[in-house]
Scaffold this motif. Structure first.
Motif, PDB file in Angstrom:
ATOM      1  N   GLU B  24       0.844  -1.190   0.000  1.00  0.00           N
ATOM      2  CA  GLU B  24       0.000   0.000   0.000  1.00  0.00           C
ATOM      3  C   GLU B  24       0.881   1.242   0.000  1.00  0.00           C
ATOM      4  O   GLU B  24       1.910   1.266   0.678  1.00  0.00           O
ATOM      5  CB  GLU B  24      -0.897   0.011   1.240  1.00  0.00           C
ATOM      6  CG  GLU B  24      -1.747   1.260   1.369  1.00  0.00           C
ATOM      7  CD  GLU B  24      -2.594   1.245   2.636  1.00  0.00           C
ATOM      8  OE1 GLU B  24      -2.451   0.323   3.452  1.00  0.00           O
ATOM      9  OE2 GLU B  24      -3.395   2.180   2.802  1.00  0.00           O
ATOM     10  N   TYR B  49       2.383  -1.169 -12.491  1.00  0.00           N
ATOM     11  CA  TYR B  49       0.951  -0.891 -12.639  1.00  0.00           C
ATOM     12  C   TYR B  49       0.751   0.609 -12.649  1.00  0.00           C
ATOM     13  O   TYR B  49       1.214   1.306 -11.763  1.00  0.00           O
ATOM     14  CB  TYR B  49       0.167  -1.492 -11.472  1.00  0.00           C
ATOM     15  CG  TYR B  49      -0.680  -2.678 -11.853  1.00  0.00           C
ATOM     16  CD1 TYR B  49      -2.050  -2.556 -12.023  1.00  0.00           C
ATOM     17  CD2 TYR B  49      -0.094  -3.918 -12.051  1.00  0.00           C
ATOM     18  CE1 TYR B  49      -2.819  -3.658 -12.383  1.00  0.00           C
ATOM     19  CE2 TYR B  49      -0.848  -5.015 -12.410  1.00  0.00           C
ATOM     20  CZ  TYR B  49      -2.220  -4.883 -12.565  1.00  0.00           C
ATOM     21  OH  TYR B  49      -2.974  -5.971 -12.918  1.00  0.00           O
ATOM     22  N   LYS B  52      -4.079   1.127 -12.238  1.00  0.00           N
ATOM     23  CA  LYS B  52      -4.722  -0.182 -12.263  1.00  0.00           C
ATOM     24  C   LYS B  52      -4.517  -0.936 -13.568  1.00  0.00           C
ATOM     25  O   LYS B  52      -5.138  -1.966 -13.797  1.00  0.00           O
ATOM     26  CB  LYS B  52      -6.217  -0.049 -11.967  1.00  0.00           C
ATOM     27  CG  LYS B  52      -6.510   0.508 -10.585  1.00  0.00           C
ATOM     28  CD  LYS B  52      -7.987   0.843 -10.394  1.00  0.00           C
ATOM     29  CE  LYS B  52      -8.860  -0.359 -10.546  1.00  0.00           C
ATOM     30  NZ  LYS B  52     -10.293  -0.027 -10.278  1.00  0.00           N
ATOM     31  N   LYS B  67      -2.167  -7.914  -8.393  1.00  0.00           N
ATOM     32  CA  LYS B  67      -3.581  -7.543  -8.298  1.00  0.00           C
ATOM     33  C   LYS B  67      -3.646  -6.146  -7.705  1.00  0.00           C
ATOM     34  O   LYS B  67      -3.094  -5.897  -6.631  1.00  0.00           O
ATOM     35  CB  LYS B  67      -4.344  -8.520  -7.394  1.00  0.00           C
ATOM     36  CG  LYS B  67      -4.423  -9.932  -7.929  1.00  0.00           C
ATOM     37  CD  LYS B  67      -5.385 -10.059  -9.070  1.00  0.00           C
ATOM     38  CE  LYS B  67      -5.692 -11.509  -9.424  1.00  0.00           C
ATOM     39  NZ  LYS B  67      -4.548 -12.260  -9.884  1.00  0.00           N
ATOM     40  N   SER B  68      -4.330  -5.259  -8.402  1.00  0.00           N
ATOM     41  CA  SER B  68      -4.414  -3.869  -7.939  1.00  0.00           C
ATOM     42  C   SER B  68      -5.870  -3.470  -7.794  1.00  0.00           C
ATOM     43  O   SER B  68      -6.532  -3.119  -8.775  1.00  0.00           O
ATOM     44  CB  SER B  68      -3.714  -2.937  -8.927  1.00  0.00           C
ATOM     45  OG  SER B  68      -3.784  -1.596  -8.484  1.00  0.00           O
ATOM     46  N   LYS B  71      -5.614   2.473  -6.953  1.00  0.00           N
ATOM     47  CA  LYS B  71      -4.327   3.084  -7.270  1.00  0.00           C
ATOM     48  C   LYS B  71      -3.333   2.999  -6.114  1.00  0.00           C
ATOM     49  O   LYS B  71      -2.127   3.081  -6.317  1.00  0.00           O
ATOM     50  CB  LYS B  71      -4.553   4.557  -7.646  1.00  0.00           C
ATOM     51  CG  LYS B  71      -3.379   5.206  -8.351  1.00  0.00           C
ATOM     52  CD  LYS B  71      -3.743   6.591  -8.864  1.00  0.00           C
ATOM     53  CE  LYS B  71      -3.577   7.626  -7.771  1.00  0.00           C
ATOM     54  NZ  LYS B  71      -3.606   9.017  -8.313  1.00  0.00           N
ATOM     55  N   HIS B  73      -2.949   0.446  -3.978  1.00  0.00           N
ATOM     56  CA  HIS B  73      -2.599  -0.917  -3.585  1.00  0.00           C
ATOM     57  C   HIS B  73      -2.135  -1.750  -4.766  1.00  0.00           C
ATOM     58  O   HIS B  73      -2.714  -1.663  -5.855  1.00  0.00           O
ATOM     59  CB  HIS B  73      -3.802  -1.626  -2.933  1.00  0.00           C
ATOM     60  CG  HIS B  73      -4.270  -0.996  -1.662  1.00  0.00           C
ATOM     61  ND1 HIS B  73      -5.107   0.101  -1.635  1.00  0.00           N
ATOM     62  CD2 HIS B  73      -3.993  -1.301  -0.369  1.00  0.00           C
ATOM     63  CE1 HIS B  73      -5.333   0.441  -0.383  1.00  0.00           C
ATOM     64  NE2 HIS B  73      -4.674  -0.381   0.408  1.00  0.00           N
ATOM     65  N   LEU B  74      -1.100  -2.541  -4.537  1.00  0.00           N
ATOM     66  CA  LEU B  74      -0.663  -3.519  -5.534  1.00  0.00           C
ATOM     67  C   LEU B  74      -0.176  -4.757  -4.792  1.00  0.00           C
ATOM     68  O   LEU B  74       0.875  -4.736  -4.173  1.00  0.00           O
ATOM     69  CB  LEU B  74       0.459  -2.966  -6.411  1.00  0.00           C
ATOM     70  CG  LEU B  74       0.928  -3.928  -7.519  1.00  0.00           C
ATOM     71  CD1 LEU B  74      -0.203  -4.189  -8.506  1.00  0.00           C
ATOM     72  CD2 LEU B  74       2.154  -3.379  -8.254  1.00  0.00           C
ATOM     73  N   ASN B  75      -0.985  -5.794  -4.834  1.00  0.00           N
ATOM     74  CA  ASN B  75      -0.651  -7.035  -4.144  1.00  0.00           C
ATOM     75  C   ASN B  75      -0.026  -8.025  -5.125  1.00  0.00           C
ATOM     76  O   ASN B  75      -0.273  -7.968  -6.333  1.00  0.00           O
ATOM     77  CB  ASN B  75      -1.912  -7.637  -3.511  1.00  0.00           C
ATOM     78  CG  ASN B  75      -2.588  -6.661  -2.558  1.00  0.00           C
ATOM     79  OD1 ASN B  75      -1.903  -5.914  -1.859  1.00  0.00           O
ATOM     80  ND2 ASN B  75      -3.906  -6.655  -2.548  1.00  0.00           N
ATOM     81  N   CYS B  91       8.157  -3.714  -2.993  1.00  0.00           N
ATOM     82  CA  CYS B  91       7.126  -2.915  -3.629  1.00  0.00           C
ATOM     83  C   CYS B  91       7.645  -1.484  -3.722  1.00  0.00           C
ATOM     84  O   CYS B  91       8.406  -1.034  -2.852  1.00  0.00           O
ATOM     85  CB  CYS B  91       5.862  -2.975  -2.786  1.00  0.00           C
ATOM     86  SG  CYS B  91       4.503  -1.959  -3.400  1.00  0.00           S
ATOM     87  N   SER B  93       6.671   2.701  -5.537  1.00  0.00           N
ATOM     88  CA  SER B  93       5.730   3.549  -6.248  1.00  0.00           C
ATOM     89  C   SER B  93       6.463   4.771  -6.796  1.00  0.00           C
ATOM     90  O   SER B  93       7.544   5.122  -6.304  1.00  0.00           O
ATOM     91  CB  SER B  93       4.578   3.982  -5.339  1.00  0.00           C
ATOM     92  OG  SER B  93       5.029   4.878  -4.339  1.00  0.00           O
TER      93      SER B  93
END
Lengths: 110, 112
Positions: B24, B49, B52, B67-68, B71, B73-75, B91, B93
């Motif tokens: 996150e 990503y 999304k 999986k997003s 905007k 979160h990206l798991n 992770c 950003s």
């Protein structure tokens, strides 16, 4: 994407100035040059970024010659806590992602 | 605190299991990434990503799926874990201009 080449490792002593040079011969016109620092068991941390000439912040200076085919990260008066891996990245122009090279492992000795 | 946070910090699991790592960011960044750092310490981008939408898939096995839900979160889901998946996963950003990345503290995955 521009490829970067930097020394695999460097040693220094406390209080010395350390200069790490990175080569990026095929840098694109819109690319920026960014340096990151990574300590063991931590994620990379942004140090400094530049496009041309010289940039200075509270942590380091970045020297970029006119042809931009190389750059030099300068760390003034290093301490033991500056022991880390330093990555030179080129990109960001035209929204291109940045790719990490192998990095330079700096070891500061007492 | 504004940051990129990922959980768990450590993950030990057996071969063949399925696991997820969550990420996150509260920086308002437009793009999120997953990187893999292996034992040789080389950082390799896996996924990117943007709003999304997957815009990079660096030839990672399809056992890995990002999986997003939004905007921020990206798991990362990993199916049928293998010994070679053992690594530290980061992770990150960045804003839309991609000129500065903020990284999480990493998830050390050990497959036994």
């Amino acid at each position: 994407l521009a490829k970067t080449t930097q020394p695999i490792s460097m040693d220094s002593y406390e209080g010395q100035e350390v200069n790490i040079t990175c080569s990026h011969n095929n840098i694109a016109t819109n690319d920026y040059i960014t340096w990151y620092q990574q300590f063991p068991s931590q994620g990379p941390r942004f140090i400094i970024q530049g496009y041309k000439t010289k940039v200075t912040n509270e942590v380091a200076s970045l020297f970029i010659p006119a042809d931009r085919k190389s750059s030099t990260l300068s760390l003034p008066r290093v301490s033991l806590s500056d022991t880390a891996v330093y990555y030179c990245l080129v990109g960001g122009g035209n929204n291109n992602d940045m790719r990490f090279g192998a990095g330079t492992r700096l070891t500061v000795k007492p | 605190d504004t940051a990129v946070s990922q959980t768990p910090k450590y993950l030990v699991t057996q071969m063949g299991n399925d696991k997820s790592i969550k990420c996150e960011q509260n920086l308002g960044h437009d793009t999120m990434y997953w990187y893999k750092q292996d034992s040789k310490k080389f950082l390799k981008i896996m996924f990117s990503y943007n709003n999304k939408e997957l815009i990079i898939n660096e030839t990672v096995p399809n056992r890995f799926s990002p999986k997003s839900p939004d905007k921020a979160h990206l798991n990362l889901h990993i199916n049928s874990l293998e010994l070679g998946d053992s690594a530290v996963y980061f992770c990150a950003s960045s804003p839309i201009d991609k000129r500065g990345y903020t990284f999480g503290s990493g998830t050390r995955l050990t497959v036994v």
